[in-house]
Scaffold this motif. Structure first.
Motif, PDB file in Angstrom:
ATOM      1  N   PRO A  46       0.819  -1.221   0.000  1.00 14.56           N
ATOM      2  CA  PRO A  46       0.000   0.000   0.000  1.00 14.56           C
ATOM      3  C   PRO A  46       0.856   1.276   0.000  1.00 14.56           C
ATOM      4  CG  PRO A  46      -0.949  -1.609   1.489  1.00 14.56           C
ATOM      5  CD  PRO A  46       0.389  -2.175   1.034  1.00 14.56           C
ATOM      6  N   THR A  47       1.959   1.272   0.716  1.00 17.78           N
ATOM      7  CA  THR A  47       2.843   2.445   0.750  1.00 17.78           C
ATOM      8  C   THR A  47       3.435   2.716  -0.623  1.00 17.78           C
ATOM      9  OG1 THR A  47       3.378   2.011   3.063  1.00 17.78           O
ATOM     10  CG2 THR A  47       4.887   3.452   1.847  1.00 17.78           C
ATOM     11  N   PHE A  50       0.890   4.249  -2.873  1.00 15.18           N
ATOM     12  CA  PHE A  50       0.705   5.665  -2.550  1.00 15.18           C
ATOM     13  C   PHE A  50       1.839   6.495  -3.153  1.00 15.18           C
ATOM     14  CE2 PHE A  50       1.523   9.344   0.154  1.00 15.18           C
ATOM     15  CZ  PHE A  50       0.285   9.981   0.101  1.00 15.18           C
ATOM     16  N   ARG A  53       1.925   7.331  -7.051  1.00 12.83           N
ATOM     17  CA  ARG A  53       0.884   8.148  -7.690  1.00 12.83           C
ATOM     18  C   ARG A  53       1.482   9.248  -8.561  1.00 12.83           C
ATOM     19  NH1 ARG A  53      -3.579   9.208  -3.065  1.00 12.83           N
ATOM     20  NH2 ARG A  53      -1.965  10.676  -2.473  1.00 12.83           N
TER      21      ARG A  53
END
Length: 120
Positions: A46-47, A50, A53
């Motif tokens: 998930p990091t 992020f 992006r």
């Protein structure tokens, strides 16, 4: 899926999980001559998703993942990999498409592994 492919994929998943905190969700491996070609799906944490992006973030995640994987395998292959395929790992070529969350690794061994492992 053959037992050897299943064990090979488990070794890859375990090493990536230790390195990044998350292993690939799915791995597809084929043995061709002296190579194992693995396509890995669902790799990013998930990091990392992020961070990626932005274009700069994607470049950073790509560089870090590619270099870490190649460095780890150049130090030594995962425990049991060479015994499993019956050959010595010579090289690993690895890349990842960050937006698609797909990676590919090509393991090059010192002799033909495909005939034995594909049951020929």
């Amino acid at each position: 899926m053959s037992k050897v492919i299943h064990e090979f994929n488990d070794m890859i998943r375990k090493l990536r999980k230790e390195l990044f905190g998350k292993g690939p969700e799915r791995i597809h491996t084929v043995f061709v001559e002296n190579m194992a070609v693995s396509t890995l799906y669902g790799n990013l944490t998930p990091t990392e998703m992020f961070i990626s992006r932005s274009e700069e973030g994607r470049d950073m995640v790509h560089s870090a993942r590619t270099k870490m994987v190649q460095d780890v395998y150049s130090e030594s292959p995962p425990d049991g990999m060479e015994d499993l395929v019956g050959a010595k790992l010579l090289h690993l070529f690895s890349d990842i498409k960050i937006k698609e969350n797909i990676a590919i690794s090509v393991f090059v061994f010192d002799k033909n592994i495909a005939d034995k492992l594909n049951g020929h």
